[in-house]
Write a protein that holds these residues in place. Structure first.
Motif, PDB file in Angstrom:
ATOM      1  N   ASN A 141       8.928  35.324  34.146  1.00  0.00           N
ATOM      2  CA  ASN A 141       8.428  35.207  35.519  1.00  0.00           C
ATOM      3  C   ASN A 141       8.283  36.548  36.239  1.00  0.00           C
ATOM      4  OD1 ASN A 141      11.128  35.711  35.969  1.00  0.00           O
ATOM      5  ND2 ASN A 141      11.576  33.725  36.867  1.00  0.00           N
ATOM      6  N   GLY A 142       7.902  37.594  35.505  1.00  0.00           N
ATOM      7  CA  GLY A 142       7.532  38.828  36.184  1.00  0.00           C
ATOM      8  C   GLY A 142       8.100  40.128  35.669  1.00  0.00           C
ATOM      9  N   LEU A 143       9.271  40.111  35.057  1.00  0.00           N
ATOM     10  CA  LEU A 143       9.835  41.354  34.530  1.00  0.00           C
ATOM     11  C   LEU A 143       9.262  41.654  33.145  1.00  0.00           C
ATOM     12  CD1 LEU A 143      13.612  41.100  35.502  1.00  0.00           C
ATOM     13  CD2 LEU A 143      11.937  42.734  36.357  1.00  0.00           C
ATOM     14  N   TRP A 203      14.792  47.962  43.262  1.00  0.00           N
ATOM     15  CA  TRP A 203      14.365  48.697  42.076  1.00  0.00           C
ATOM     16  C   TRP A 203      15.256  48.300  40.918  1.00  0.00           C
ATOM     17  CZ3 TRP A 203      10.111  51.877  41.870  1.00  0.00           C
ATOM     18  CH2 TRP A 203       9.498  52.145  43.083  1.00  0.00           C
ATOM     19  N   ILE A 204      14.627  47.999  39.782  1.00  0.00           N
ATOM     20  CA  ILE A 204      15.317  47.447  38.629  1.00  0.00           C
ATOM     21  C   ILE A 204      15.058  48.350  37.431  1.00  0.00           C
ATOM     22  CG2 ILE A 204      15.514  45.425  37.129  1.00  0.00           C
ATOM     23  CD1 ILE A 204      13.834  44.185  39.802  1.00  0.00           C
ATOM     24  N   GLY A 205      16.085  49.057  36.986  1.00  0.00           N
ATOM     25  CA  GLY A 205      15.958  49.912  35.807  1.00  0.00           C
ATOM     26  C   GLY A 205      16.191  49.100  34.555  1.00  0.00           C
ATOM     27  N   THR A 206      15.297  49.239  33.599  1.00  0.00           N
ATOM     28  CA  THR A 206      15.390  48.458  32.368  1.00  0.00           C
ATOM     29  C   THR A 206      15.700  49.344  31.172  1.00  0.00           C
ATOM     30  OG1 THR A 206      13.070  48.591  31.678  1.00  0.00           O
ATOM     31  CG2 THR A 206      13.645  46.884  33.300  1.00  0.00           C
ATOM     32  N   TYR A 207      16.036  48.694  30.100  1.00  0.00           N
ATOM     33  CA  TYR A 207      16.306  49.368  28.844  1.00  0.00           C
ATOM     34  C   TYR A 207      15.062  49.261  27.978  1.00  0.00           C
ATOM     35  CZ  TYR A 207      19.012  50.920  24.810  1.00  0.00           C
ATOM     36  OH  TYR A 207      19.501  51.633  23.739  1.00  0.00           O
ATOM     37  N   ALA A 262      11.096  48.489  37.514  1.00  0.00           N
ATOM     38  CA  ALA A 262      10.283  47.523  38.263  1.00  0.00           C
ATOM     39  C   ALA A 262      10.690  47.583  39.722  1.00  0.00           C
ATOM     40  CB  ALA A 262      10.488  46.112  37.714  1.00  0.00           C
ATOM     41  N   LYS A 263       9.709  47.473  40.602  1.00  0.00           N
ATOM     42  CA  LYS A 263       9.968  47.374  42.037  1.00  0.00           C
ATOM     43  C   LYS A 263       9.676  45.938  42.447  1.00  0.00           C
ATOM     44  CE  LYS A 263       6.979  48.665  45.208  1.00  0.00           C
ATOM     45  NZ  LYS A 263       6.130  49.444  46.121  1.00  0.00           N
ATOM     46  N   TYR A 264      10.657  45.310  43.100  1.00  0.00           N
ATOM     47  CA  TYR A 264      10.489  43.937  43.570  1.00  0.00           C
ATOM     48  C   TYR A 264      10.490  43.956  45.090  1.00  0.00           C
ATOM     49  CZ  TYR A 264      11.337  38.916  44.128  1.00  0.00           C
ATOM     50  OH  TYR A 264      11.256  37.586  44.484  1.00  0.00           O
ATOM     51  N   ASP A 265       9.385  43.513  45.689  1.00  0.00           N
ATOM     52  CA  ASP A 265       9.246  43.533  47.150  1.00  0.00           C
ATOM     53  C   ASP A 265       9.635  42.215  47.803  1.00  0.00           C
ATOM     54  OD1 ASP A 265       7.136  41.798  46.608  1.00  0.00           O
ATOM     55  OD2 ASP A 265       5.578  43.188  47.277  1.00  0.00           O
ATOM     56  N   GLY A 266      10.212  41.326  47.030  1.00  0.00           N
ATOM     57  CA  GLY A 266      10.587  40.004  47.523  1.00  0.00           C
ATOM     58  C   GLY A 266       9.616  38.931  47.088  1.00  0.00           C
ATOM     59  N   THR A 283       6.628  40.043  44.514  1.00  0.00           N
ATOM     60  CA  THR A 283       6.022  40.443  43.238  1.00  0.00           C
ATOM     61  C   THR A 283       6.725  41.663  42.651  1.00  0.00           C
ATOM     62  OG1 THR A 283       4.410  41.835  44.363  1.00  0.00           O
ATOM     63  CG2 THR A 283       3.728  39.574  43.884  1.00  0.00           C
ATOM     64  N   PHE A 284       6.566  41.814  41.341  1.00  0.00           N
ATOM     65  CA  PHE A 284       7.088  42.958  40.621  1.00  0.00           C
ATOM     66  C   PHE A 284       5.966  43.950  40.361  1.00  0.00           C
ATOM     67  CE2 PHE A 284      10.010  39.560  39.433  1.00  0.00           C
ATOM     68  CZ  PHE A 284      11.241  40.182  39.587  1.00  0.00           C
ATOM     69  N   THR A 285       6.239  45.231  40.588  1.00  0.00           N
ATOM     70  CA  THR A 285       5.341  46.317  40.208  1.00  0.00           C
ATOM     71  C   THR A 285       6.107  47.166  39.210  1.00  0.00           C
ATOM     72  OG1 THR A 285       4.381  46.325  42.429  1.00  0.00           O
ATOM     73  CG2 THR A 285       3.955  48.249  41.039  1.00  0.00           C
ATOM     74  N   HIS A 286       5.484  47.448  38.066  1.00  0.00           N
ATOM     75  CA  HIS A 286       6.164  48.141  36.978  1.00  0.00           C
ATOM     76  C   HIS A 286       5.682  49.583  36.850  1.00  0.00           C
ATOM     77  CE1 HIS A 286       8.006  44.457  35.462  1.00  0.00           C
ATOM     78  NE2 HIS A 286       6.894  43.873  35.871  1.00  0.00           N
ATOM     79  N   TYR A 287       6.626  50.469  36.537  1.00  0.00           N
ATOM     80  CA  TYR A 287       6.344  51.877  36.276  1.00  0.00           C
ATOM     81  C   TYR A 287       7.054  52.272  34.998  1.00  0.00           C
ATOM     82  CZ  TYR A 287       5.270  51.801  41.295  1.00  0.00           C
ATOM     83  OH  TYR A 287       4.769  51.500  42.534  1.00  0.00           O
ATOM     84  N   GLY A 288       6.373  53.066  34.180  1.00  0.00           N
ATOM     85  CA  GLY A 288       6.966  53.524  32.934  1.00  0.00           C
ATOM     86  C   GLY A 288       6.336  54.818  32.482  1.00  0.00           C
TER      87      GLY A 288
END
Length: 181
Positions: A104-106, A123-127, A132-136, A138-143
């Motif tokens: 569902n978005g990540l 802001w959600i740091g992944t492995y 990912a930035k969650y504005d409440g 939608t998720f916006t992803h940066y890599g």
């Protein structure tokens, strides 16, 4: 407790029923409870409102709705307790969990770090899949394709000027809201 120049610490693992001694994260709830994330037993919420120095534990695991039992990051944003696990992101509203994951978005279910910025974004740091930035909503992803030096994001900080800093598997990146340096 301090004795002379010697400091003595209280070891809570056996004293208060902490199942797993491998601790990844700690946060304080709005109600002054302490949340502790473990590597295999989910999270524990400790309350000292029982009038003693001995905290009363409450365990939260996949059996109670937590996304995963390996809790790498915990964040209190003032409204929710967020927990980054090895199987997605959990949001606790005081009664139940909502799970966010690759369905569902990540982009990644393996969460390593969390930050609530001054604009109210999570802001959600992944492995492996950046941040990912969650504005409440939608998720916006940066890599790495967006200029990050690596997809493993172990830590996140917002400085006094509003820049975001990301500790990655290959150095530190700064984000000014438009680009990474």
């Amino acid at each position: 407790t301090a004795v002379g120049s010697l400091h003595i610490f209280t070891y809570y693992k056996d004293v208060v029923g902490l199942g797993n001694g491998n601790i990844f994260s700690i946060a304080e709830g709005n109600d002054k409870t302490i949340w502790i994330g473990t590597s295999t037993d989910g999270a524990y919420r400790y309350s000292t409102s029982n009038g003693t120095d001995k905290p009363t534990p409450q365990n939260f695991s996949t059996a109670s709705g937590l996304a995963g039992n390996n809790v790498r990051a915990i964040l209190n944003d003032g409204k929710y307790i967020w927990m980054g696990t090895d199987n997605g992101l959990s949001r606790f509203n005081g009664n139940s969990f909502t799970t966010f994951n690759s369905r569902n978005g990540l982009k990644s279910n393996e969460i390593r770090s969390l930050l609530n910025d001054s604009k109210g974004n999570l802001w959600i740091g992944t492995y492996g899949q950046g941040v990912a930035k969650y504005d409440g909503n939608t998720f916006t992803h940066y890599g790495p394709a967006d200029g990050m030096s690596h997809g493993y994001v172990h830590s996140i900080l917002e400085d006094s000027k509003g820049y975001l800093w990301f500790g990655t598997g290959n150095g530190v990146n700064r984000f000014d809201g438009k680009e990474f340096t």
